[in-house]
Design a protein around this motif. Structure first.
Motif, PDB file in Angstrom:
ATOM      1  N   ARG A   1       0.810  -1.213   0.000  1.00  0.00           N
ATOM      2  CA  ARG A   1       0.000   0.000   0.000  1.00  0.00           C
ATOM      3  C   ARG A   1       0.850   1.272   0.000  1.00  0.00           C
ATOM      4  O   ARG A   1       0.539   2.229  -0.727  1.00  0.00           O
ATOM      5  CB  ARG A   1      -0.926   0.010   1.215  1.00  0.00           C
ATOM      6  CG  ARG A   1      -1.796   1.238   1.236  1.00  0.00           C
ATOM      7  CD  ARG A   1      -2.802   1.219   2.327  1.00  0.00           C
ATOM      8  NE  ARG A   1      -3.224   2.579   2.613  1.00  0.00           N
ATOM      9  CZ  ARG A   1      -4.434   2.918   2.954  1.00  0.00           C
ATOM     10  NH1 ARG A   1      -5.367   2.009   3.066  1.00  0.00           N
ATOM     11  NH2 ARG A   1      -4.737   4.174   3.211  1.00  0.00           N
ATOM     12  N   ILE A   2       1.900   1.281   0.807  1.00  0.00           N
ATOM     13  CA  ILE A   2       2.691   2.508   0.905  1.00  0.00           C
ATOM     14  C   ILE A   2       3.327   2.877  -0.441  1.00  0.00           C
ATOM     15  O   ILE A   2       3.241   4.041  -0.878  1.00  0.00           O
ATOM     16  CB  ILE A   2       3.736   2.394   2.036  1.00  0.00           C
ATOM     17  CG1 ILE A   2       2.999   2.396   3.386  1.00  0.00           C
ATOM     18  CG2 ILE A   2       4.752   3.528   1.966  1.00  0.00           C
ATOM     19  CD1 ILE A   2       3.892   2.156   4.592  1.00  0.00           C
ATOM     20  N   PRO A   3       3.942   1.914  -1.162  1.00  0.00           N
ATOM     21  CA  PRO A   3       4.465   2.273  -2.489  1.00  0.00           C
ATOM     22  C   PRO A   3       3.372   2.744  -3.459  1.00  0.00           C
ATOM     23  O   PRO A   3       3.611   3.652  -4.264  1.00  0.00           O
ATOM     24  CB  PRO A   3       5.100   0.963  -2.986  1.00  0.00           C
ATOM     25  CG  PRO A   3       5.414   0.199  -1.760  1.00  0.00           C
ATOM     26  CD  PRO A   3       4.349   0.558  -0.774  1.00  0.00           C
TER      27      PRO A   3
ATOM     28  N   GLU B   1       2.993   6.390  -5.366  1.00  0.00           N
ATOM     29  CA  GLU B   1       2.786   6.576  -6.805  1.00  0.00           C
ATOM     30  C   GLU B   1       1.509   7.358  -7.101  1.00  0.00           C
ATOM     31  O   GLU B   1       1.220   7.647  -8.258  1.00  0.00           O
ATOM     32  CB  GLU B   1       2.719   5.212  -7.504  1.00  0.00           C
ATOM     33  CG  GLU B   1       4.057   4.479  -7.513  1.00  0.00           C
ATOM     34  CD  GLU B   1       3.946   3.097  -8.132  1.00  0.00           C
ATOM     35  OE1 GLU B   1       3.186   2.940  -9.110  1.00  0.00           O
ATOM     36  OE2 GLU B   1       4.594   2.180  -7.626  1.00  0.00           O
ATOM     37  N   GLY B   2       0.729   7.637  -6.067  1.00  0.00           N
ATOM     38  CA  GLY B   2      -0.482   8.445  -6.239  1.00  0.00           C
ATOM     39  C   GLY B   2      -1.647   7.695  -6.855  1.00  0.00           C
ATOM     40  O   GLY B   2      -2.570   8.327  -7.384  1.00  0.00           O
ATOM     41  N   LEU B   3      -1.644   6.371  -6.781  1.00  0.00           N
ATOM     42  CA  LEU B   3      -2.730   5.587  -7.397  1.00  0.00           C
ATOM     43  C   LEU B   3      -3.865   5.404  -6.377  1.00  0.00           C
ATOM     44  O   LEU B   3      -4.121   4.298  -5.892  1.00  0.00           O
ATOM     45  CB  LEU B   3      -2.194   4.234  -7.878  1.00  0.00           C
ATOM     46  CG  LEU B   3      -1.066   4.327  -8.915  1.00  0.00           C
ATOM     47  CD1 LEU B   3      -0.462   2.967  -9.182  1.00  0.00           C
ATOM     48  CD2 LEU B   3      -1.593   4.945 -10.200  1.00  0.00           C
TER      49      LEU B   3
ATOM     50  N   VAL C   1      -0.725  -4.032 -10.206  1.00  0.00           N
ATOM     51  CA  VAL C   1      -0.030  -2.761  -9.967  1.00  0.00           C
ATOM     52  C   VAL C   1       1.287  -3.010  -9.250  1.00  0.00           C
ATOM     53  O   VAL C   1       2.331  -2.453  -9.602  1.00  0.00           O
ATOM     54  CB  VAL C   1      -0.916  -1.816  -9.132  1.00  0.00           C
ATOM     55  CG1 VAL C   1      -0.122  -0.617  -8.635  1.00  0.00           C
ATOM     56  CG2 VAL C   1      -2.100  -1.344  -9.967  1.00  0.00           C
ATOM     57  N   ARG C   2       1.260  -3.874  -8.255  1.00  0.00           N
ATOM     58  CA  ARG C   2       2.440  -4.041  -7.409  1.00  0.00           C
ATOM     59  C   ARG C   2       3.221  -5.308  -7.733  1.00  0.00           C
ATOM     60  O   ARG C   2       4.445  -5.337  -7.625  1.00  0.00           O
ATOM     61  CB  ARG C   2       1.986  -4.056  -5.934  1.00  0.00           C
ATOM     62  CG  ARG C   2       3.105  -4.161  -4.925  1.00  0.00           C
ATOM     63  CD  ARG C   2       4.068  -3.001  -5.003  1.00  0.00           C
ATOM     64  NE  ARG C   2       5.119  -3.143  -4.002  1.00  0.00           N
ATOM     65  CZ  ARG C   2       6.324  -2.629  -4.098  1.00  0.00           C
ATOM     66  NH1 ARG C   2       6.647  -1.924  -5.169  1.00  0.00           N
ATOM     67  NH2 ARG C   2       7.217  -2.791  -3.148  1.00  0.00           N
TER      68      ARG C   2
END
Lengths: 124, 166
Positions: free
Chosen positions: B89-91, B95-97, B161-162
């Motif tokens: 979640r933090i990354p 990234e502003g997603l 995404v991750r």
């Protein structure tokens, strides 16, 4: 799955378990949303340090984020269990009057509330 | 669980856990979709195509498996969730997603509400011959199937995404 025509088609007096399960399901969803909106977790988990604080606790400096989801689940489960047990104690006549359709209508009704509670994320 | 980490790396452990979570979700999705199709569109006599066979399953057969799969998927997801909060979640936040995060938050809310409905859902299907339960059974099954589809897709998007290797 629809009913076999040879089986009874009238509503039987709701059993105590049926009432408990119905009220538990309805109350769990409502309490979960209330706990989320009102910040009422039973406890707060800090995953960075494996620390657990009772009730609501903000994230500690340099210790990573705080998680409330586990605490919301615990609060909701406790509250719904109490309400379900109380409802199961009601007389059969009253138990049979609780609409079964609430079980699927309540989650649908809660959806707009949940979407609103997440408005922070819907930024463009 | 620390003894496991004597044999595999921490990343491998959490990746395996996630794969099991995802496989359980696939099984749950399949079972609930079959059951929802069966209650929404009853097969017509004489029609034997793929769609008709897909929806001609016996709903009550699935109910215990669906409840067990929902609980197991939920517990594993809840276990992974603590790692997600820090390492995924933090990354994504950085990234502003935010819409992706919001979709995942909604998934955790809906899956939780669905969990609370399982006892009543189980009760309705265990009394599948009672016509008084038909409407509630039908629509509750459909609601749980929709929740399951949404949770599956939202989790899939976040994984895209991750990716693996927390």
């Amino acid at each position: 799955m629809s009913a076999n025509p040879e089986t009874p088609s009238t509503t039987p007096a709701a059993s105590r378990f049926e009432t408990f399960a119905l009220v538990f399901g309805i109350a769990f969803g409502i309490l979960y949303v209330v706990c989320d909106l009102a910040a009422w977790p039973m406890f707060t988990y800090h995953p960075g340090t494996d620390r657990i604080d009772p009730g609501y606790a903000p994230a500690r400096r340099d210790e990573g984020p705080a998680m409330y989801w586990y605490g919301w689940l615990a609060s909701s489960a406790l509250g719904a269990s109490i309400l379900g047990a109380l409802a199961a104690l009601l007389p059969a006549k009253i138990r049979g009057k609780i609409p079964l359709s609430l079980a699927w209508m309540v989650p649908i009704a809660l959806l707009p509330v949940l979407l609103y509670s997440l408005k922070f994320y819907w930024r463009w | 669980m620390d003894f496991v980490l004597d044999y595999i790396s921490v990343n491998t452990f959490w990746t395996l856990l996630f794969i099991v979570h995802a496989l359980l979700a696939v099984a749950l999705l399949g079972a609930l979709t079959h059951q929802a199709a069966a209650v929404l569109a009853r097969p017509r006599a004489g029609v034997g195509g793929l769609v008709a066979r897909f929806r001609s399953v016996s709903g009550p057969v699935y109910v215990t498996a669906i409840c067990v799969l929902w609980v197991c998927t939920f517990v594993l997801g809840g276990w992974i969730y603590a790692k997600y909060r820090i390492y995924v979640r933090i990354p994504i936040e950085q990234e502003g997603l935010f819409k992706t995060l919001g979709a995942f938050e909604l998934k955790e809310h809906l899956a939780s509400i669905g969990l609370g409905l399982l006892p009543f859902y189980w009760h309705l299907w265990k009394n599948a011959r009672n016509a008084a339960y038909d409407s509630a059974r039908k629509w509750l099954t459909v609601v749980l199937a929709v929740i399951c589809w949404y949770a599956f897709l939202a989790g899939h998007v976040v994984n895209n995404v991750r990716g693996f290797g927390l």
